[in-house]
Write a protein that holds these residues in place. Sequence first.
Motif, PDB file in Angstrom:
ATOM      1  N   TYR A  11       0.855  -1.121  -0.029  1.00 57.74           N
ATOM      2  CA  TYR A  11      -0.063  -0.033  -0.044  1.00 57.74           C
ATOM      3  C   TYR A  11       0.736   1.313  -0.028  1.00 57.74           C
ATOM      4  O   TYR A  11       0.660   2.153  -0.854  1.00 57.74           O
ATOM      5  N   ALA A  12       1.853   1.331   0.667  1.00 60.65           N
ATOM      6  CA  ALA A  12       2.811   2.399   0.989  1.00 60.65           C
ATOM      7  C   ALA A  12       3.501   2.622  -0.363  1.00 60.65           C
ATOM      8  O   ALA A  12       3.485   3.840  -0.627  1.00 60.65           O
ATOM      9  N   LEU A  13       4.092   1.676  -1.069  1.00 58.84           N
ATOM     10  CA  LEU A  13       4.655   1.744  -2.280  1.00 58.84           C
ATOM     11  C   LEU A  13       3.771   2.293  -3.239  1.00 58.84           C
ATOM     12  O   LEU A  13       4.195   3.046  -4.376  1.00 58.84           O
ATOM     13  N   LEU A  14       2.615   1.831  -3.564  1.00 54.16           N
ATOM     14  CA  LEU A  14       1.506   2.097  -4.488  1.00 54.16           C
ATOM     15  C   LEU A  14       1.390   3.827  -4.342  1.00 54.16           C
ATOM     16  O   LEU A  14       1.444   4.409  -5.277  1.00 54.16           O
ATOM     17  N   LEU A  15       1.158   4.230  -3.028  1.00 53.93           N
ATOM     18  CA  LEU A  15       0.785   5.620  -2.841  1.00 53.93           C
ATOM     19  C   LEU A  15       2.194   6.592  -3.040  1.00 53.93           C
ATOM     20  O   LEU A  15       2.038   7.453  -3.535  1.00 53.93           O
ATOM     21  N   SER A  16       3.440   5.826  -2.659  1.00 53.15           N
ATOM     22  CA  SER A  16       4.588   6.383  -3.289  1.00 53.15           C
ATOM     23  C   SER A  16       4.816   6.686  -4.668  1.00 53.15           C
ATOM     24  O   SER A  16       5.271   7.686  -5.217  1.00 53.15           O
ATOM     25  N   ARG A  17       4.512   5.461  -5.284  1.00 58.27           N
ATOM     26  CA  ARG A  17       4.497   5.617  -6.635  1.00 58.27           C
ATOM     27  C   ARG A  17       3.543   6.776  -7.327  1.00 58.27           C
ATOM     28  O   ARG A  17       4.021   7.596  -8.190  1.00 58.27           O
ATOM     29  N   ALA A  18       2.110   6.835  -6.844  1.00 56.63           N
ATOM     30  CA  ALA A  18       1.417   7.755  -7.310  1.00 56.63           C
ATOM     31  C   ALA A  18       1.995   9.364  -7.180  1.00 56.63           C
ATOM     32  O   ALA A  18       1.811  10.125  -7.604  1.00 56.63           O
ATOM     33  N   GLY A  19       2.380   9.505  -5.813  1.00 56.20           N
ATOM     34  CA  GLY A  19       3.093  10.745  -5.523  1.00 56.20           C
ATOM     35  C   GLY A  19       4.197  11.204  -6.347  1.00 56.20           C
ATOM     36  O   GLY A  19       4.207  12.189  -6.839  1.00 56.20           O
ATOM     37  N   TYR A  20       5.086  10.080  -6.666  1.00 53.28           N
ATOM     38  CA  TYR A  20       6.178  10.447  -7.581  1.00 53.28           C
ATOM     39  C   TYR A  20       5.578  10.852  -8.876  1.00 53.28           C
ATOM     40  O   TYR A  20       6.205  11.865  -9.638  1.00 53.28           O
ATOM     41  N   GLN A  21       4.702   9.918  -9.638  1.00 56.46           N
ATOM     42  CA  GLN A  21       4.074  10.279 -10.780  1.00 56.46           C
ATOM     43  C   GLN A  21       3.454  11.709 -11.058  1.00 56.46           C
ATOM     44  O   GLN A  21       3.786  12.356 -11.928  1.00 56.46           O
ATOM     45  N   ALA A  22       2.833  12.452  -9.752  1.00 55.34           N
ATOM     46  CA  ALA A  22       2.307  13.650  -9.897  1.00 55.34           C
ATOM     47  C   ALA A  22       3.329  14.440  -9.360  1.00 55.34           C
ATOM     48  O   ALA A  22       3.415  15.427 -10.261  1.00 55.34           O
ATOM     49  N   PHE A  23       4.345  14.274  -8.961  1.00 59.29           N
ATOM     50  CA  PHE A  23       5.766  15.170  -8.786  1.00 59.29           C
ATOM     51  C   PHE A  23       6.387  15.061 -10.068  1.00 59.29           C
ATOM     52  O   PHE A  23       6.831  16.470 -10.501  1.00 59.29           O
ATOM     53  N   ASP A  24       6.629  14.074 -10.901  1.00 55.65           N
ATOM     54  CA  ASP A  24       7.127  14.270 -11.989  1.00 55.65           C
ATOM     55  C   ASP A  24       6.267  15.154 -13.086  1.00 55.65           C
ATOM     56  O   ASP A  24       7.018  15.856 -13.849  1.00 55.65           O
ATOM     57  N   LYS A  25       4.994  15.132 -12.961  1.00 53.66           N
ATOM     58  CA  LYS A  25       4.280  15.791 -13.771  1.00 53.66           C
ATOM     59  C   LYS A  25       4.453  17.149 -13.775  1.00 53.66           C
ATOM     60  O   LYS A  25       4.639  18.086 -14.563  1.00 53.66           O
ATOM     61  N   PHE A  26       4.345  17.707 -12.489  1.00 51.76           N
ATOM     62  CA  PHE A  26       4.421  19.061 -12.047  1.00 51.76           C
ATOM     63  C   PHE A  26       5.967  19.691 -12.193  1.00 51.76           C
ATOM     64  O   PHE A  26       6.031  20.846 -12.343  1.00 51.76           O
ATOM     65  N   TRP A  27       6.858  18.802 -12.156  1.00 53.30           N
ATOM     66  CA  TRP A  27       8.405  19.050 -12.227  1.00 53.30           C
ATOM     67  C   TRP A  27       8.618  19.135 -13.728  1.00 53.30           C
ATOM     68  O   TRP A  27       9.377  20.145 -14.288  1.00 53.30           O
ATOM     69  N   SER A  28       8.313  18.070 -14.335  1.00 53.04           N
ATOM     70  CA  SER A  28       8.797  18.189 -16.007  1.00 53.04           C
ATOM     71  C   SER A  28       8.185  19.194 -16.991  1.00 53.04           C
ATOM     72  O   SER A  28       8.925  19.541 -17.776  1.00 53.04           O
ATOM     73  N   ILE A  29       7.089  19.558 -16.660  1.00 62.87           N
ATOM     74  CA  ILE A  29       6.238  20.320 -17.576  1.00 62.87           C
ATOM     75  C   ILE A  29       6.323  21.885 -16.735  1.00 62.87           C
ATOM     76  O   ILE A  29       5.884  22.098 -15.577  1.00 62.87           O
ATOM     77  N   LYS A  30       7.084  22.440 -17.523  1.00 63.10           N
ATOM     78  CA  LYS A  30       7.578  23.949 -17.150  1.00 63.10           C
ATOM     79  C   LYS A  30       6.321  24.852 -16.685  1.00 63.10           C
ATOM     80  O   LYS A  30       6.475  25.725 -15.803  1.00 63.10           O
ATOM     81  N   VAL A  31       5.177  24.608 -17.398  1.00 65.46           N
ATOM     82  CA  VAL A  31       4.004  25.405 -17.135  1.00 65.46           C
ATOM     83  C   VAL A  31       3.425  25.293 -15.673  1.00 65.46           C
ATOM     84  O   VAL A  31       2.983  25.975 -15.018  1.00 65.46           O
ATOM     85  N   LEU A  32       3.595  23.818 -15.488  1.00 64.30           N
ATOM     86  CA  LEU A  32       2.838  23.286 -14.073  1.00 64.30           C
ATOM     87  C   LEU A  32       4.041  23.624 -13.007  1.00 64.30           C
ATOM     88  O   LEU A  32       3.596  23.457 -11.944  1.00 64.30           O
ATOM     89  N   ARG A  33       5.170  23.747 -13.343  1.00 62.62           N
ATOM     90  CA  ARG A  33       6.245  23.836 -12.233  1.00 62.62           C
ATOM     91  C   ARG A  33       6.006  24.971 -11.378  1.00 62.62           C
ATOM     92  O   ARG A  33       6.390  24.908  -9.870  1.00 62.62           O
ATOM     93  N   SER A  34       5.516  25.984 -11.927  1.00 65.42           N
ATOM     94  CA  SER A  34       5.230  27.264 -11.253  1.00 65.42           C
ATOM     95  C   SER A  34       3.824  27.080 -10.298  1.00 65.42           C
ATOM     96  O   SER A  34       3.598  28.240  -9.643  1.00 65.42           O
ATOM     97  N   LYS A  35       2.943  26.346 -10.572  1.00 66.07           N
ATOM     98  CA  LYS A  35       1.721  26.117 -10.026  1.00 66.07           C
ATOM     99  C   LYS A  35       1.926  25.854  -8.598  1.00 66.07           C
ATOM    100  O   LYS A  35       2.792  25.126  -8.030  1.00 66.07           O
TER     101      LYS A  35
END
Length: 205
Positions: A105-129
Amino acid sequence: MFRTLRSWVEWIEESIMAYMLAAMTAVAFFAVIVRRFFGGEVWGLKPSIWGLELTLYIFLFFILFGMSYVLRKGVHIGIDVLVNLLPQPMRKAFNILATLLTVVYALLLSRAGYQAFDKFWSIKVLRSKGSDELAIPFFFTYGFLSLSFFVLALTASFAIWEIWTGRKESLTAGHEAEEEVDQAVASSAAPTIASGTSNPAERGA
Protein backbone atom coordinates in the motif's frame (compact mmCIF):
# COMPACT_ATOMS: atom_id res chain seq x y z
CA MET A 1 26.44 1.49 16.81
CA PHE A 2 23.06 0.74 15.24
CA ARG A 3 21.19 1.61 18.43
CA THR A 4 23.09 4.88 18.75
CA LEU A 5 22.29 5.82 15.16
CA ARG A 6 18.64 4.87 15.63
CA SER A 7 18.37 6.95 18.80
CA TRP A 8 19.84 9.95 16.99
CA VAL A 9 17.41 9.52 14.10
CA GLU A 10 14.47 9.27 16.49
CA TRP A 11 15.67 12.37 18.35
CA ILE A 12 15.84 14.31 15.08
CA GLU A 13 12.37 13.10 14.08
CA GLU A 14 10.88 14.00 17.45
CA SER A 15 12.51 17.44 17.34
CA ILE A 16 11.17 18.17 13.85
CA MET A 17 7.65 17.07 14.82
CA ALA A 18 7.80 19.16 17.98
CA TYR A 19 8.80 22.23 15.97
CA MET A 20 5.96 21.55 13.53
CA LEU A 21 3.44 21.43 16.36
CA ALA A 22 4.88 24.61 17.83
CA ALA A 23 4.71 26.32 14.43
CA MET A 24 1.06 25.34 13.94
CA THR A 25 0.18 26.66 17.38
CA ALA A 26 2.09 29.89 16.86
CA VAL A 27 0.53 30.60 13.45
CA ALA A 28 -3.00 29.90 14.68
CA PHE A 29 -2.47 32.02 17.81
CA PHE A 30 -0.97 34.89 15.81
CA ALA A 31 -3.85 34.82 13.32
CA VAL A 32 -6.46 34.96 16.08
CA ILE A 33 -4.75 37.82 17.90
CA VAL A 34 -4.33 39.88 14.73
CA ARG A 35 -7.91 39.28 13.63
CA ARG A 36 -9.34 40.03 17.08
CA PHE A 37 -7.34 43.07 18.14
CA PHE A 38 -5.77 44.55 14.98
CA GLY A 39 -8.53 44.23 12.42
CA GLY A 40 -6.85 41.42 10.50
CA GLU A 41 -3.60 43.18 9.58
CA VAL A 42 -0.46 44.16 11.47
CA TRP A 43 2.97 45.20 10.12
CA GLY A 44 1.65 44.53 6.64
CA LEU A 45 0.87 40.91 7.50
CA LYS A 46 -2.57 39.39 7.03
CA PRO A 47 -2.44 36.01 8.78
CA SER A 48 -6.20 35.66 8.58
CA ILE A 49 -5.72 35.12 4.83
CA TRP A 50 -2.69 32.82 4.68
CA GLY A 51 -2.67 31.49 8.25
CA LEU A 52 -5.18 28.71 7.65
CA GLU A 53 -3.38 27.51 4.53
CA LEU A 54 -0.01 27.50 6.28
CA THR A 55 -1.45 25.62 9.25
CA LEU A 56 -3.02 23.01 6.97
CA TYR A 57 0.23 22.47 5.07
CA ILE A 58 2.26 22.14 8.26
CA PHE A 59 -0.30 19.66 9.57
CA LEU A 60 -0.11 17.72 6.31
CA PHE A 61 3.68 17.52 6.46
CA PHE A 62 3.46 16.61 10.15
CA ILE A 63 1.24 13.61 9.37
CA LEU A 64 3.34 12.47 6.42
CA PHE A 65 6.57 12.88 8.34
CA GLY A 66 5.31 11.26 11.52
CA MET A 67 3.51 8.20 10.18
CA SER A 68 6.68 6.13 9.73
CA TYR A 69 7.92 7.22 13.16
CA VAL A 70 4.67 6.13 14.80
CA LEU A 71 4.76 2.86 12.89
CA ARG A 72 8.32 2.17 14.00
CA LYS A 73 7.43 2.92 17.63
CA GLY A 74 4.51 0.48 17.35
CA VAL A 75 1.82 2.78 18.71
CA HIS A 76 -0.70 2.51 15.90
CA ILE A 77 -4.00 1.19 17.23
CA GLY A 78 -4.78 -2.32 16.06
CA ILE A 79 -7.90 -4.48 16.38
CA ASP A 80 -6.57 -7.94 17.09
CA VAL A 81 -9.56 -9.65 18.70
CA LEU A 82 -9.94 -12.29 16.00
CA VAL A 83 -6.22 -12.65 15.37
CA ASN A 84 -5.56 -13.43 19.04
CA LEU A 85 -7.95 -16.36 18.82
CA LEU A 86 -5.62 -18.07 16.36
CA PRO A 87 -2.71 -20.30 17.41
CA GLN A 88 0.67 -18.62 17.63
CA PRO A 89 2.13 -19.78 14.27
CA MET A 90 -0.98 -18.70 12.35
CA ARG A 91 -1.14 -15.44 14.28
CA LYS A 92 2.44 -14.70 13.31
CA ALA A 93 1.67 -15.47 9.66
CA PHE A 94 -1.32 -13.12 9.69
CA ASN A 95 0.74 -10.32 11.24
CA ILE A 96 3.42 -10.75 8.59
CA LEU A 97 0.76 -10.73 5.86
CA ALA A 98 -0.79 -7.54 7.25
CA THR A 99 2.60 -5.86 7.38
CA LEU A 100 3.37 -6.99 3.84
CA LEU A 101 0.10 -5.44 2.64
CA THR A 102 1.14 -2.24 4.39
CA VAL A 103 4.38 -2.25 2.40
CA VAL A 104 2.49 -2.74 -0.87
CA TYR A 105 0.00 0.00 0.00
CA ALA A 106 2.77 2.44 0.91
CA LEU A 107 4.70 1.70 -2.28
CA LEU A 108 1.60 2.26 -4.42
CA LEU A 109 0.98 5.65 -2.82
CA SER A 110 4.66 6.51 -3.11
CA ARG A 111 4.55 5.69 -6.81
CA ALA A 112 1.40 7.78 -7.30
CA GLY A 113 3.01 10.69 -5.48
CA TYR A 114 6.13 10.40 -7.63
CA GLN A 115 4.07 10.38 -10.81
CA ALA A 116 2.33 13.58 -9.72
CA PHE A 117 5.68 15.10 -8.73
CA ASP A 118 7.19 14.20 -12.09
CA LYS A 119 4.23 15.74 -13.90
CA PHE A 120 4.44 19.07 -12.08
CA TRP A 121 8.24 19.16 -12.26
CA SER A 122 8.83 18.11 -15.87
CA ILE A 123 6.23 20.41 -17.43
CA LYS A 124 7.52 23.96 -17.17
CA VAL A 125 4.06 25.52 -17.11
CA LEU A 126 2.98 23.36 -14.18
CA ARG A 127 6.23 23.83 -12.27
CA SER A 128 5.15 27.29 -11.13
CA LYS A 129 1.74 26.09 -9.97
CA GLY A 130 1.20 26.22 -6.24
CA SER A 131 -1.21 26.83 -3.42
CA ASP A 132 -3.59 29.77 -3.53
CA GLU A 133 -2.15 32.08 -0.88
CA LEU A 134 1.46 31.05 -0.24
CA ALA A 135 2.18 29.58 -3.68
CA ILE A 136 3.75 26.46 -2.18
CA PRO A 137 4.78 24.44 -5.27
CA PHE A 138 2.68 21.39 -5.96
CA PHE A 139 5.76 19.44 -7.04
CA PHE A 140 7.22 19.93 -3.57
CA THR A 141 4.04 18.68 -1.89
CA TYR A 142 3.79 15.59 -4.08
CA GLY A 143 7.51 14.93 -3.78
CA PHE A 144 7.27 15.03 0.00
CA LEU A 145 4.27 12.71 -0.14
CA SER A 146 6.14 10.23 -2.32
CA LEU A 147 9.21 10.27 -0.08
CA SER A 148 7.15 9.90 3.09
CA PHE A 149 5.31 6.82 1.87
CA PHE A 150 8.57 5.31 0.63
CA VAL A 151 10.04 5.71 4.11
CA LEU A 152 6.85 4.16 5.49
CA ALA A 153 7.36 1.16 3.20
CA LEU A 154 10.94 0.77 4.43
CA THR A 155 9.81 0.98 8.05
CA ALA A 156 7.15 -1.68 7.47
CA SER A 157 9.71 -3.86 5.70
CA PHE A 158 11.97 -3.76 8.75
CA ALA A 159 8.92 -4.59 10.87
CA ILE A 160 8.40 -7.78 8.85
CA TRP A 161 11.89 -8.90 9.82
CA GLU A 162 11.25 -8.05 13.47
CA ILE A 163 8.00 -10.04 13.49
CA TRP A 164 9.70 -12.96 11.74
CA THR A 165 12.55 -13.05 14.26
CA GLY A 166 10.22 -12.64 17.24
CA ARG A 167 11.41 -9.19 18.27
CA LYS A 168 7.94 -7.78 17.71
CA GLU A 169 4.56 -9.46 17.84
CA SER A 170 2.68 -7.27 15.38
CA LEU A 171 2.78 -3.98 13.52
CA THR A 172 0.31 -2.26 15.83
CA ALA A 173 0.15 -1.61 19.54
CA GLY A 174 -2.61 -4.11 20.34
CA HIS A 175 -2.61 -5.06 24.01
CA GLU A 176 0.77 -3.41 24.53
CA ALA A 177 -1.04 -0.08 24.69
CA GLU A 178 -3.33 -1.42 27.42
CA GLU A 179 -0.31 -2.61 29.38
CA GLU A 180 1.35 0.78 29.08
CA VAL A 181 -1.83 2.49 30.31
CA ASP A 182 -2.04 0.08 33.26
CA GLN A 183 1.60 0.74 34.11
CA ALA A 184 1.05 4.49 33.93
CA VAL A 185 -1.99 4.25 36.21
CA ALA A 186 -0.12 2.04 38.65
CA SER A 187 2.90 4.34 38.75
CA SER A 188 0.72 7.41 39.31
CA ALA A 189 -1.24 5.68 42.07
CA ALA A 190 1.86 4.41 43.86
CA PRO A 191 2.90 7.77 45.41
CA THR A 192 -0.65 8.31 46.68
CA ILE A 193 -0.75 4.91 48.33
CA ALA A 194 2.71 5.40 49.78
CA SER A 195 1.85 8.81 51.22
CA GLY A 196 -1.33 7.44 52.74
CA THR A 197 0.38 4.53 54.52
CA SER A 198 3.84 5.91 55.19
CA ASN A 199 3.24 7.06 58.77
CA PRO A 200 0.73 4.97 60.75
CA ALA A 201 1.41 7.00 63.90
CA GLU A 202 0.18 10.19 62.28
CA ARG A 203 -2.90 8.41 60.99
CA GLY A 204 -3.68 7.13 64.47
CA ALA A 205 -3.18 10.56 65.96
